[in-house]
Design a protein around this motif. Sequence first.
Motif, PDB file in Angstrom:
ATOM      1  N   THR A   3       0.759  -1.301  -0.020  1.00 55.61           N
ATOM      2  CA  THR A   3      -0.049   0.077  -0.118  1.00 55.61           C
ATOM      3  C   THR A   3       0.926   1.021  -0.124  1.00 55.61           C
ATOM      4  O   THR A   3       2.101   1.371   0.633  1.00 55.61           O
ATOM      5  N   ASP A   4       0.363   2.449  -0.701  1.00 55.18           N
ATOM      6  CA  ASP A   4       0.935   3.526  -0.780  1.00 55.18           C
ATOM      7  C   ASP A   4       2.325   3.673  -0.961  1.00 55.18           C
ATOM      8  O   ASP A   4       3.247   4.389  -0.365  1.00 55.18           O
ATOM      9  N   THR A   6       5.304   4.987  -3.363  1.00 56.86           N
ATOM     10  CA  THR A   6       5.667   6.014  -4.168  1.00 56.86           C
ATOM     11  C   THR A   6       6.777   5.949  -4.712  1.00 56.86           C
ATOM     12  O   THR A   6       7.832   5.544  -4.333  1.00 56.86           O
ATOM     13  N   ALA A  32      -1.582   2.573 -10.653  1.00 54.58           N
ATOM     14  CA  ALA A  32      -1.020   3.864 -10.144  1.00 54.58           C
ATOM     15  C   ALA A  32      -1.721   5.103 -10.358  1.00 54.58           C
ATOM     16  O   ALA A  32      -2.181   5.395 -11.614  1.00 54.58           O
ATOM     17  N   ASN A  33      -1.409   5.791  -9.505  1.00 56.38           N
ATOM     18  CA  ASN A  33      -1.678   7.467  -9.719  1.00 56.38           C
ATOM     19  C   ASN A  33      -0.485   8.414 -10.019  1.00 56.38           C
ATOM     20  O   ASN A  33       0.464   8.212  -9.100  1.00 56.38           O
ATOM     21  N   GLN A  56       2.168   6.770  -7.523  1.00 56.37           N
ATOM     22  CA  GLN A  56       1.983   6.084  -6.322  1.00 56.37           C
ATOM     23  C   GLN A  56       0.992   4.760  -6.680  1.00 56.37           C
ATOM     24  O   GLN A  56      -0.021   5.127  -7.202  1.00 56.37           O
ATOM     25  N   GLU A  58      -1.399   2.602  -4.956  1.00 55.71           N
ATOM     26  CA  GLU A  58      -2.431   2.810  -3.906  1.00 55.71           C
ATOM     27  C   GLU A  58      -3.180   1.328  -3.639  1.00 55.71           C
ATOM     28  O   GLU A  58      -3.970   1.150  -4.537  1.00 55.71           O
ATOM     29  N   LYS A  59      -2.778   0.660  -2.912  1.00 52.98           N
ATOM     30  CA  LYS A  59      -3.377  -0.910  -2.518  1.00 52.98           C
ATOM     31  C   LYS A  59      -3.174  -1.664  -3.807  1.00 52.98           C
ATOM     32  O   LYS A  59      -4.294  -2.384  -4.054  1.00 52.98           O
TER      33      LYS A  59
END
Length: 287
Positions: A3-4, A6, A32-33, A56, A58-59
């Motif tokens: 998780t999380d 970067t 990914a973001n 990032q 995220e999960k």
Amino acid sequence: MQTDITGRLLICCPDRPGIVAGVSQFLYNCGANILDASQHSTDPREGLFFMRMVFQLEKADITREQLEKDFQEKVAGPLKMDWHIDYTDHRKQMAIMVSKYDHCLMELLLRWRSGELPVDIPLVISNHKELQQLTEDFGIPFHYLPVDAGNKAEREQEAIRLIKNVNADFIVLARYMQILSPAFVSVFPQKIINIHHSFLPAFAGANPYKNAYTRGVKLIGATAHYVTNDLDEGPIIDQDVARVSHKHAVSDLVMLGRDIERQVLTRAVVAHIEDRVIVHGNKTIVF
């Protein structure tokens, strides 16, 4: 499941349409973001493309190892990329080498203690004892390795062993007044940052402020660069200058110069820590 996470992706490749789209689509497919993206293309004759992308996960149900394997196979290989991903949960280890001058060392230590430099400093190496107490007051191990013409190679090997033992990611020469041998530099390519008390390439050498004063210069400065086998000619990361006049004595130039050295070195170290530097030949792209 992670998780999380970067990541910071640095890319250099031949320029062509579709690079940004290909990388972005790949990261999107991985869940990914994209937090930040910067890019630079050289002139058509050189035809190179550089990019830094921060993303990032995220999960996302993918490990970083699998992400990197898939990126190489699906994107980097076909587009002939030189690339690297670093992750912010990896806290870089910064070794410092210094001689007698304390201003650059003090700047780094204060910024480190205040949290402005998100690194660990596992050791300081010096060829003099003057800064031992200062270093140890910050709780950092100090290693005294005196250097002379007869033991230089041996001392360098000791320094290499110490630096490798703490798994240092990079080295900062905070006014380390010794010329490193090609054998030393080759062990840490593009991982040694030096601060030179001159606006290179002008006034290289050991006493640039006196030389600048003799020439009656109107600007003095400092240069942070990666160390190569060519003395004071490695890829430049950061520079700055201050305006001076005939009213300034050599001592004034030294005082102003040390202020610039502190600022320039700090900016270069931060850029390196944040993975914002791509070295290309003897130049850098700093995002």
